[in-house]
Write a protein that holds these residues in place. Structure first.
Motif, PDB file in Angstrom:
ATOM      1  N   UNK A   1       3.732  19.730  -4.917  1.00 38.18           N
ATOM      2  CA  UNK A   1       2.189  19.687  -4.330  1.00 38.18           C
ATOM      3  C   UNK A   1       1.213  18.885  -5.221  1.00 38.18           C
ATOM      4  N   UNK A   2       1.261  19.332  -6.577  1.00 33.16           N
ATOM      5  CA  UNK A   2       0.416  18.648  -7.334  1.00 33.16           C
ATOM      6  C   UNK A   2       0.735  17.119  -7.526  1.00 33.16           C
ATOM      7  N   UNK A   3       1.897  16.607  -7.577  1.00 34.27           N
ATOM      8  CA  UNK A   3       2.196  15.291  -7.648  1.00 34.27           C
ATOM      9  C   UNK A   3       1.972  14.689  -6.276  1.00 34.27           C
ATOM     10  N   UNK A   4       1.828  15.371  -5.415  1.00 35.31           N
ATOM     11  CA  UNK A   4       1.698  14.646  -3.927  1.00 35.31           C
ATOM     12  C   UNK A   4       0.140  14.454  -3.798  1.00 35.31           C
ATOM     13  N   UNK A   5      -0.647  15.262  -4.138  1.00 39.56           N
ATOM     14  CA  UNK A   5      -2.113  15.369  -3.962  1.00 39.56           C
ATOM     15  C   UNK A   5      -2.478  14.213  -5.118  1.00 39.56           C
ATOM     16  N   UNK A   6      -2.004  14.218  -6.347  1.00 37.02           N
ATOM     17  CA  UNK A   6      -2.526  13.350  -7.403  1.00 37.02           C
ATOM     18  C   UNK A   6      -2.149  12.067  -6.984  1.00 37.02           C
ATOM     19  N   UNK A   7      -1.088  11.709  -6.296  1.00 37.07           N
ATOM     20  CA  UNK A   7      -0.675  10.398  -5.507  1.00 37.07           C
ATOM     21  C   UNK A   7      -1.749   9.874  -4.757  1.00 37.07           C
ATOM     22  N   UNK A   8      -2.509  10.799  -3.771  1.00 35.13           N
ATOM     23  CA  UNK A   8      -3.468  10.468  -3.056  1.00 35.13           C
ATOM     24  C   UNK A   8      -4.933  10.191  -3.702  1.00 35.13           C
ATOM     25  N   UNK A   9      -4.983  10.754  -4.714  1.00 37.40           N
ATOM     26  CA  UNK A   9      -6.027  10.579  -5.748  1.00 37.40           C
ATOM     27  C   UNK A   9      -6.169   9.152  -6.253  1.00 37.40           C
ATOM     28  N   UNK A  10      -4.804   8.723  -6.620  1.00 42.26           N
ATOM     29  CA  UNK A  10      -4.588   7.805  -7.392  1.00 42.26           C
ATOM     30  C   UNK A  10      -4.777   6.443  -6.501  1.00 42.26           C
ATOM     31  N   UNK A  11      -4.678   6.608  -5.061  1.00 42.50           N
ATOM     32  CA  UNK A  11      -5.116   5.416  -4.229  1.00 42.50           C
ATOM     33  C   UNK A  11      -6.703   5.701  -3.589  1.00 42.50           C
ATOM     34  N   UNK A  12      -7.286   6.111  -4.706  1.00 37.86           N
ATOM     35  CA  UNK A  12      -8.973   6.133  -4.178  1.00 37.86           C
ATOM     36  C   UNK A  12      -9.788   7.135  -3.551  1.00 37.86           C
ATOM     37  N   UNK A  13      -8.644   8.214  -3.198  1.00 37.06           N
ATOM     38  CA  UNK A  13      -9.034   9.281  -2.290  1.00 37.06           C
ATOM     39  C   UNK A  13      -9.871  10.462  -2.966  1.00 37.06           C
ATOM     40  N   UNK A  14     -11.086  10.763  -2.543  1.00 33.49           N
ATOM     41  CA  UNK A  14     -11.652  11.709  -3.207  1.00 33.49           C
ATOM     42  C   UNK A  14     -12.040  13.365  -2.240  1.00 33.49           C
ATOM     43  N   UNK A  15     -11.755  12.965  -0.793  1.00 39.36           N
ATOM     44  CA  UNK A  15     -11.864  13.959  -0.005  1.00 39.36           C
ATOM     45  C   UNK A  15     -10.656  14.190   0.854  1.00 39.36           C
ATOM     46  N   UNK A  16      -9.718  15.320   0.249  1.00 35.22           N
ATOM     47  CA  UNK A  16      -8.204  15.181   0.818  1.00 35.22           C
ATOM     48  C   UNK A  16      -8.301  16.706   1.376  1.00 35.22           C
TER      49      UNK A  16
END
Length: 378
Positions: free
Chosen positions: A207-222
Protein backbone atom coordinates in the motif's frame (compact mmCIF):
# COMPACT_ATOMS: atom_id res chain seq x y z
CA UNK A 1 -84.73 -71.51 15.47
CA UNK A 2 -82.61 -70.61 12.45
CA UNK A 3 -80.30 -73.25 11.19
CA UNK A 4 -76.57 -72.50 11.71
CA UNK A 5 -74.51 -72.08 8.56
CA UNK A 6 -71.43 -74.19 8.22
CA UNK A 7 -68.22 -72.18 7.86
CA UNK A 8 -67.01 -72.00 4.32
CA UNK A 9 -64.25 -74.45 3.63
CA UNK A 10 -60.97 -72.84 2.60
CA UNK A 11 -59.79 -74.19 -0.70
CA UNK A 12 -56.44 -73.08 -2.01
CA UNK A 13 -56.58 -71.62 -5.47
CA UNK A 14 -53.97 -71.33 -8.15
CA UNK A 15 -53.43 -67.72 -7.02
CA UNK A 16 -52.45 -68.71 -3.50
CA UNK A 17 -50.44 -71.73 -4.54
CA UNK A 18 -48.52 -70.23 -7.44
CA UNK A 19 -48.51 -66.50 -6.65
CA UNK A 20 -50.50 -65.70 -9.78
CA UNK A 21 -53.30 -63.15 -10.08
CA UNK A 22 -53.97 -60.86 -7.15
CA UNK A 23 -51.71 -62.81 -4.78
CA UNK A 24 -48.81 -62.74 -7.19
CA UNK A 25 -49.41 -59.03 -7.76
CA UNK A 26 -49.24 -58.35 -4.03
CA UNK A 27 -46.02 -60.36 -3.77
CA UNK A 28 -44.47 -58.57 -6.75
CA UNK A 29 -45.38 -55.15 -5.33
CA UNK A 30 -43.83 -56.10 -2.00
CA UNK A 31 -40.66 -57.22 -3.73
CA UNK A 32 -40.55 -54.00 -5.77
CA UNK A 33 -40.95 -51.97 -2.57
CA UNK A 34 -38.05 -53.81 -0.95
CA UNK A 35 -35.95 -53.34 -4.09
CA UNK A 36 -36.85 -49.63 -4.19
CA UNK A 37 -35.86 -49.22 -0.55
CA UNK A 38 -32.56 -50.99 -1.20
CA UNK A 39 -31.88 -48.80 -4.22
CA UNK A 40 -32.61 -45.62 -2.26
CA UNK A 41 -29.83 -46.14 0.28
CA UNK A 42 -26.09 -46.48 0.03
CA UNK A 43 -24.72 -50.02 -0.01
CA UNK A 44 -23.05 -51.03 3.24
CA UNK A 45 -20.21 -53.29 4.26
CA UNK A 46 -22.82 -55.89 5.23
CA UNK A 47 -24.31 -55.73 1.71
CA UNK A 48 -20.91 -56.50 0.20
CA UNK A 49 -20.42 -59.36 2.66
CA UNK A 50 -23.81 -60.88 1.74
CA UNK A 51 -23.06 -60.54 -1.96
CA UNK A 52 -19.81 -62.49 -1.58
CA UNK A 53 -20.97 -64.85 1.15
CA UNK A 54 -18.30 -63.90 3.68
CA UNK A 55 -18.26 -62.00 6.95
CA UNK A 56 -18.18 -58.20 7.17
CA UNK A 57 -14.86 -58.55 8.97
CA UNK A 58 -13.39 -60.33 5.95
CA UNK A 59 -14.58 -57.54 3.65
CA UNK A 60 -13.03 -54.99 6.00
CA UNK A 61 -9.70 -56.85 5.98
CA UNK A 62 -9.65 -56.85 2.19
CA UNK A 63 -10.51 -53.18 1.82
CA UNK A 64 -8.14 -51.99 4.53
CA UNK A 65 -5.40 -54.49 3.67
CA UNK A 66 -4.90 -55.22 7.35
CA UNK A 67 -5.35 -58.98 7.53
CA UNK A 68 -5.09 -62.31 5.69
CA UNK A 69 -7.40 -63.02 2.77
CA UNK A 70 -7.01 -65.37 -0.18
CA UNK A 71 -6.51 -64.03 -3.66
CA UNK A 72 -9.89 -65.46 -4.72
CA UNK A 73 -11.70 -63.84 -1.78
CA UNK A 74 -10.03 -60.52 -2.50
CA UNK A 75 -11.08 -60.75 -6.14
CA UNK A 76 -14.70 -61.52 -5.20
CA UNK A 77 -14.87 -58.72 -2.63
CA UNK A 78 -13.51 -56.12 -5.04
CA UNK A 79 -15.92 -57.29 -7.74
CA UNK A 80 -18.85 -56.95 -5.33
CA UNK A 81 -17.67 -53.50 -4.30
CA UNK A 82 -17.65 -52.41 -7.95
CA UNK A 83 -21.02 -54.04 -8.66
CA UNK A 84 -22.81 -52.47 -5.69
CA UNK A 85 -21.04 -49.11 -5.89
CA UNK A 86 -19.86 -49.39 -2.29
CA UNK A 87 -17.87 -46.46 -0.89
CA UNK A 88 -15.98 -47.02 2.37
CA UNK A 89 -16.81 -44.57 5.17
CA UNK A 90 -13.31 -43.20 5.67
CA UNK A 91 -14.38 -40.83 8.41
CA UNK A 92 -15.90 -43.65 10.47
CA UNK A 93 -12.82 -45.78 9.93
CA UNK A 94 -10.46 -42.99 10.95
CA UNK A 95 -12.45 -42.30 14.09
CA UNK A 96 -12.46 -46.01 14.90
CA UNK A 97 -8.71 -46.44 14.53
CA UNK A 98 -7.88 -43.00 15.94
CA UNK A 99 -6.21 -41.66 12.80
CA UNK A 100 -6.69 -38.44 10.82
CA UNK A 101 -8.70 -38.15 7.66
CA UNK A 102 -6.93 -37.58 4.33
CA UNK A 103 -8.48 -34.15 3.90
CA UNK A 104 -7.60 -30.50 4.45
CA UNK A 105 -10.35 -28.24 5.75
CA UNK A 106 -10.26 -24.68 4.37
CA UNK A 107 -12.53 -21.88 5.60
CA UNK A 108 -12.66 -18.76 3.41
CA UNK A 109 -14.88 -15.65 3.62
CA UNK A 110 -16.38 -15.76 0.13
CA UNK A 111 -16.47 -18.55 -2.43
CA UNK A 112 -17.20 -16.02 -5.20
CA UNK A 113 -14.07 -13.94 -4.59
CA UNK A 114 -11.51 -14.88 -7.28
CA UNK A 115 -8.62 -14.13 -4.92
CA UNK A 116 -9.63 -16.89 -2.51
CA UNK A 117 -10.44 -19.17 -5.42
CA UNK A 118 -6.86 -18.81 -6.66
CA UNK A 119 -5.52 -19.48 -3.15
CA UNK A 120 -7.62 -22.64 -2.84
CA UNK A 121 -6.59 -23.92 -6.27
CA UNK A 122 -2.92 -23.48 -5.40
CA UNK A 123 -3.34 -25.33 -2.10
CA UNK A 124 -5.10 -28.18 -3.89
CA UNK A 125 -2.39 -28.42 -6.56
CA UNK A 126 0.33 -28.54 -3.90
CA UNK A 127 -1.17 -31.25 -1.66
CA UNK A 128 -2.60 -33.51 -4.37
CA UNK A 129 0.59 -35.54 -4.73
CA UNK A 130 0.46 -36.29 -1.01
CA UNK A 131 -2.92 -37.97 -1.40
CA UNK A 132 -4.77 -35.16 0.40
CA UNK A 133 -8.13 -33.76 -0.67
CA UNK A 134 -9.26 -30.17 -0.09
CA UNK A 135 -12.63 -29.49 1.51
CA UNK A 136 -13.81 -25.88 1.53
CA UNK A 137 -16.57 -23.83 3.10
CA UNK A 138 -17.52 -20.14 3.29
CA UNK A 139 -17.82 -18.26 6.57
CA UNK A 140 -19.27 -15.09 4.98
CA UNK A 141 -16.88 -13.29 7.36
CA UNK A 142 -19.14 -14.33 10.25
CA UNK A 143 -17.35 -15.60 13.42
CA UNK A 144 -20.18 -17.95 14.41
CA UNK A 145 -20.37 -19.47 10.96
CA UNK A 146 -16.59 -19.83 10.91
CA UNK A 147 -16.68 -21.64 14.27
CA UNK A 148 -19.42 -23.98 13.03
CA UNK A 149 -17.39 -24.86 9.94
CA UNK A 150 -14.19 -25.47 11.87
CA UNK A 151 -16.09 -27.71 14.30
CA UNK A 152 -17.42 -29.76 11.38
CA UNK A 153 -13.95 -30.13 9.92
CA UNK A 154 -12.56 -31.13 13.30
CA UNK A 155 -15.31 -33.74 13.66
CA UNK A 156 -14.09 -35.24 10.39
CA UNK A 157 -10.59 -35.43 11.89
CA UNK A 158 -9.05 -33.47 9.00
CA UNK A 159 -5.30 -33.74 8.60
CA UNK A 160 -4.89 -29.94 8.37
CA UNK A 161 -7.11 -26.98 9.21
CA UNK A 162 -6.69 -23.72 7.25
CA UNK A 163 -8.71 -20.61 8.06
CA UNK A 164 -9.06 -17.09 6.71
CA UNK A 165 -10.10 -15.52 10.04
CA UNK A 166 -13.32 -13.54 10.35
CA UNK A 167 -13.30 -10.20 12.10
CA UNK A 168 -14.15 -10.73 15.77
CA UNK A 169 -13.40 -14.46 15.76
CA UNK A 170 -11.56 -16.02 18.73
CA UNK A 171 -9.44 -19.05 17.86
CA UNK A 172 -8.42 -20.08 21.37
CA UNK A 173 -10.78 -23.06 21.09
CA UNK A 174 -8.25 -24.60 18.69
CA UNK A 175 -5.44 -24.68 21.26
CA UNK A 176 -6.12 -28.25 22.34
CA UNK A 177 -6.20 -29.50 18.76
CA UNK A 178 -3.03 -27.58 17.93
CA UNK A 179 -1.29 -29.01 21.01
CA UNK A 180 -2.11 -32.56 19.94
CA UNK A 181 -0.39 -32.06 16.60
CA UNK A 182 -3.08 -30.76 14.23
CA UNK A 183 -1.47 -28.29 11.79
CA UNK A 184 -3.46 -25.04 11.82
CA UNK A 185 -2.60 -22.35 9.28
CA UNK A 186 -4.16 -18.88 9.05
CA UNK A 187 -4.34 -17.31 5.60
CA UNK A 188 -4.49 -13.67 4.49
CA UNK A 189 -5.01 -12.53 8.08
CA UNK A 190 -3.55 -13.67 11.42
CA UNK A 191 -5.85 -15.37 13.90
CA UNK A 192 -6.67 -14.32 17.45
CA UNK A 193 -5.98 -16.27 20.62
CA UNK A 194 -3.81 -18.95 19.02
CA UNK A 195 -0.09 -18.99 18.27
CA UNK A 196 0.19 -20.84 14.98
CA UNK A 197 1.45 -20.45 11.43
CA UNK A 198 0.17 -17.63 9.21
CA UNK A 199 0.66 -16.69 5.57
CA UNK A 200 -0.11 -13.06 4.64
CA UNK A 201 0.62 -10.53 1.93
CA UNK A 202 2.92 -7.54 2.46
CA UNK A 203 -0.17 -5.33 2.86
CA UNK A 204 1.47 -2.31 4.49
CA UNK A 205 4.52 -2.25 2.22
CA UNK A 206 2.44 -2.73 -0.91
CA UNK A 207 0.00 0.00 0.00
CA UNK A 208 2.81 2.40 0.85
CA UNK A 209 4.40 1.76 -2.55
CA UNK A 210 1.11 2.27 -4.40
CA UNK A 211 0.41 5.61 -2.75
CA UNK A 212 4.04 6.72 -3.19
CA UNK A 213 3.58 6.01 -6.91
CA UNK A 214 0.70 8.50 -7.00
CA UNK A 215 2.74 11.06 -5.08
CA UNK A 216 5.57 10.63 -7.60
CA UNK A 217 3.16 11.66 -10.36
CA UNK A 218 2.41 14.97 -8.65
CA UNK A 219 -0.71 14.10 -6.62
CA UNK A 220 -1.06 15.69 -3.20
CA UNK A 221 -4.69 15.01 -2.37
CA UNK A 222 -5.12 11.25 -2.51
CA UNK A 223 -8.33 9.60 -1.37
CA UNK A 224 -8.47 6.19 0.31
CA UNK A 225 -11.45 3.87 -0.16
CA UNK A 226 -10.96 0.95 2.19
CA UNK A 227 -12.78 -2.25 3.06
CA UNK A 228 -15.20 -2.81 5.92
CA UNK A 229 -15.24 -3.49 8.79
CA UNK A 230 -12.62 -1.00 9.92
CA UNK A 231 -11.10 -3.63 12.27
CA UNK A 232 -10.32 -5.93 9.35
CA UNK A 233 -6.59 -6.74 9.45
CA UNK A 234 -5.97 -6.13 5.75
CA UNK A 235 -7.86 -2.84 5.81
CA UNK A 236 -5.89 -1.63 8.85
CA UNK A 237 -2.54 -2.58 7.32
CA UNK A 238 -3.30 -0.98 3.97
CA UNK A 239 -4.54 2.22 5.60
CA UNK A 240 -1.33 2.29 7.67
CA UNK A 241 0.70 2.03 4.46
CA UNK A 242 -1.32 4.86 2.92
CA UNK A 243 -0.61 7.09 5.91
CA UNK A 244 3.08 6.18 5.95
CA UNK A 245 3.45 7.14 2.28
CA UNK A 246 1.85 10.52 2.91
CA UNK A 247 4.05 11.09 5.95
CA UNK A 248 7.19 10.20 4.00
CA UNK A 249 6.16 12.74 1.36
CA UNK A 250 5.51 15.43 3.99
CA UNK A 251 1.78 15.46 3.20
CA UNK A 252 -0.99 15.75 5.80
CA UNK A 253 -3.41 12.86 6.31
CA UNK A 254 -6.76 14.52 5.71
CA UNK A 255 -9.50 12.47 7.37
CA UNK A 256 -12.09 13.74 4.92
CA UNK A 257 -10.24 11.82 2.18
CA UNK A 258 -10.60 8.46 3.95
CA UNK A 259 -13.79 6.49 3.24
CA UNK A 260 -14.85 2.85 3.42
CA UNK A 261 -16.98 0.42 1.44
CA UNK A 262 -17.56 -3.33 1.37
CA UNK A 263 -18.99 -3.80 -2.13
CA UNK A 264 -19.09 -2.15 -5.55
CA UNK A 265 -22.19 -0.09 -4.79
CA UNK A 266 -20.68 1.21 -1.57
CA UNK A 267 -17.40 2.05 -3.32
CA UNK A 268 -19.28 3.89 -6.04
CA UNK A 269 -21.09 5.97 -3.42
CA UNK A 270 -17.84 6.65 -1.53
CA UNK A 271 -16.18 7.80 -4.76
CA UNK A 272 -19.04 10.19 -5.52
CA UNK A 273 -18.77 11.53 -1.97
CA UNK A 274 -15.04 12.19 -2.33
CA UNK A 275 -15.41 13.88 -5.71
CA UNK A 276 -18.12 16.17 -4.31
CA UNK A 277 -15.80 17.63 -1.65
CA UNK A 278 -14.96 21.34 -1.92
CA UNK A 279 -11.32 20.33 -2.39
CA UNK A 280 -11.66 16.87 -3.98
CA UNK A 281 -8.84 14.35 -4.38
CA UNK A 282 -7.00 14.14 -7.67
CA UNK A 283 -6.14 10.48 -7.12
CA UNK A 284 -7.74 7.49 -5.38
CA UNK A 285 -6.25 4.42 -3.75
CA UNK A 286 -8.58 1.39 -3.63
CA UNK A 287 -8.23 -0.90 -0.62
CA UNK A 288 -9.10 -4.06 -2.60
CA UNK A 289 -10.22 -5.30 -6.01
CA UNK A 290 -13.96 -5.17 -5.28
CA UNK A 291 -13.67 -1.55 -4.16
CA UNK A 292 -11.61 -0.79 -7.28
CA UNK A 293 -14.45 -1.92 -9.54
CA UNK A 294 -16.84 0.43 -7.77
CA UNK A 295 -14.42 3.33 -8.15
CA UNK A 296 -13.82 2.69 -11.84
CA UNK A 297 -17.54 2.35 -12.47
CA UNK A 298 -18.33 5.66 -10.80
CA UNK A 299 -15.55 7.48 -12.66
CA UNK A 300 -16.88 6.10 -15.96
CA UNK A 301 -20.46 7.15 -15.16
CA UNK A 302 -19.35 10.66 -14.22
CA UNK A 303 -17.00 10.78 -17.24
CA UNK A 304 -14.02 11.64 -15.09
CA UNK A 305 -10.75 10.66 -16.73
CA UNK A 306 -8.69 13.18 -14.78
CA UNK A 307 -8.62 11.13 -11.53
CA UNK A 308 -5.69 8.75 -11.12
CA UNK A 309 -6.38 5.34 -9.57
CA UNK A 310 -4.21 2.64 -8.01
CA UNK A 311 -5.86 -0.48 -6.59
CA UNK A 312 -4.59 -2.95 -4.04
CA UNK A 313 -5.02 -6.41 -5.59
CA UNK A 314 -5.42 -7.13 -9.26
CA UNK A 315 -8.72 -7.07 -11.12
CA UNK A 316 -9.80 -9.45 -13.86
CA UNK A 317 -9.65 -7.71 -17.27
CA UNK A 318 -7.85 -4.76 -15.66
CA UNK A 319 -5.97 -4.21 -18.93
CA UNK A 320 -9.26 -3.87 -20.82
CA UNK A 321 -10.36 -0.84 -18.80
CA UNK A 322 -9.82 2.69 -20.11
CA UNK A 323 -7.34 3.63 -18.88
CA UNK A 324 -5.96 0.21 -17.89
CA UNK A 325 -5.83 -0.20 -14.13
CA UNK A 326 -2.56 0.15 -12.23
CA UNK A 327 -2.50 -2.25 -9.27
CA UNK A 328 -0.51 -3.45 -6.30
CA UNK A 329 -0.81 -7.15 -7.12
CA UNK A 330 -0.92 -9.86 -4.52
CA UNK A 331 0.24 -13.38 -5.33
CA UNK A 332 -2.61 -15.70 -4.29
CA UNK A 333 -0.93 -18.71 -5.90
CA UNK A 334 2.19 -18.20 -3.78
CA UNK A 335 0.05 -17.67 -0.67
CA UNK A 336 -1.61 -21.03 -1.34
CA UNK A 337 1.70 -22.77 -2.03
CA UNK A 338 3.31 -21.32 1.09
CA UNK A 339 0.35 -22.33 3.26
CA UNK A 340 0.34 -25.86 1.84
CA UNK A 341 4.11 -26.23 2.19
CA UNK A 342 3.94 -25.05 5.80
CA UNK A 343 1.16 -27.52 6.59
CA UNK A 344 2.99 -30.42 4.93
CA UNK A 345 6.16 -29.67 6.87
CA UNK A 346 4.13 -29.83 10.09
CA UNK A 347 2.65 -33.15 9.00
CA UNK A 348 6.19 -34.37 8.39
CA UNK A 349 7.16 -33.65 12.00
CA UNK A 350 8.31 -30.01 12.02
CA UNK A 351 7.77 -28.84 15.61
CA UNK A 352 9.56 -25.47 15.44
CA UNK A 353 7.89 -22.31 16.70
CA UNK A 354 4.92 -20.84 14.85
CA UNK A 355 5.98 -18.58 12.01
CA UNK A 356 4.48 -15.94 9.74
CA UNK A 357 5.27 -16.08 6.04
CA UNK A 358 4.89 -12.73 4.28
CA UNK A 359 4.38 -12.94 0.53
CA UNK A 360 5.60 -9.85 -1.40
CA UNK A 361 3.34 -7.73 -3.59
CA UNK A 362 4.36 -5.97 -6.80
CA UNK A 363 3.29 -2.79 -8.53
CA UNK A 364 1.93 -3.34 -12.05
CA UNK A 365 1.90 -0.08 -14.03
CA UNK A 366 -0.86 0.07 -16.65
CA UNK A 367 -1.95 3.69 -17.01
CA UNK A 368 -4.60 4.68 -14.47
CA UNK A 369 -2.06 5.42 -11.75
CA UNK A 370 0.07 7.51 -14.08
CA UNK A 371 -2.56 10.14 -14.82
CA UNK A 372 -0.72 13.46 -14.29
CA UNK A 373 -1.97 16.09 -11.91
CA UNK A 374 -4.26 18.52 -13.74
CA UNK A 375 -5.18 16.14 -16.57
CA UNK A 376 -8.18 17.09 -18.69
CA UNK A 377 -11.61 15.72 -17.86
CA UNK A 378 -13.40 14.01 -20.70
Amino acid sequence: MPRRRRPREFRPTDDTLTGSGRGRGRTRRAQETVSSMAASRRPTLADVAREVGVSAKTVSRVLNEDGPASAETRKQVLAAVAKLGFQPNLMARNIRVGGPDTTIGLVIPDLANPFFGAVARSIEDTVRDRGLTLLMGSSADDPDRERALTDKFLARRVSVLMVVPSVGADHSHLKTHRATGLPVVFLDRPGVGLATDSVVSSNRTGSRGGVAHLVAHGHRRIGFVGDLPVKLYTRRERLAGYREALQEAGLPADRSLITNAHDRQGASAATAQLLALPDPPTALFAGNNIVALGIVGELARSKRKDVAVVAFDDVELAEALEPALTVVAQDPEEIGRAAAATALSRLDGDRTRARTVTVPTRLIVRGSGEQPLGGDAA
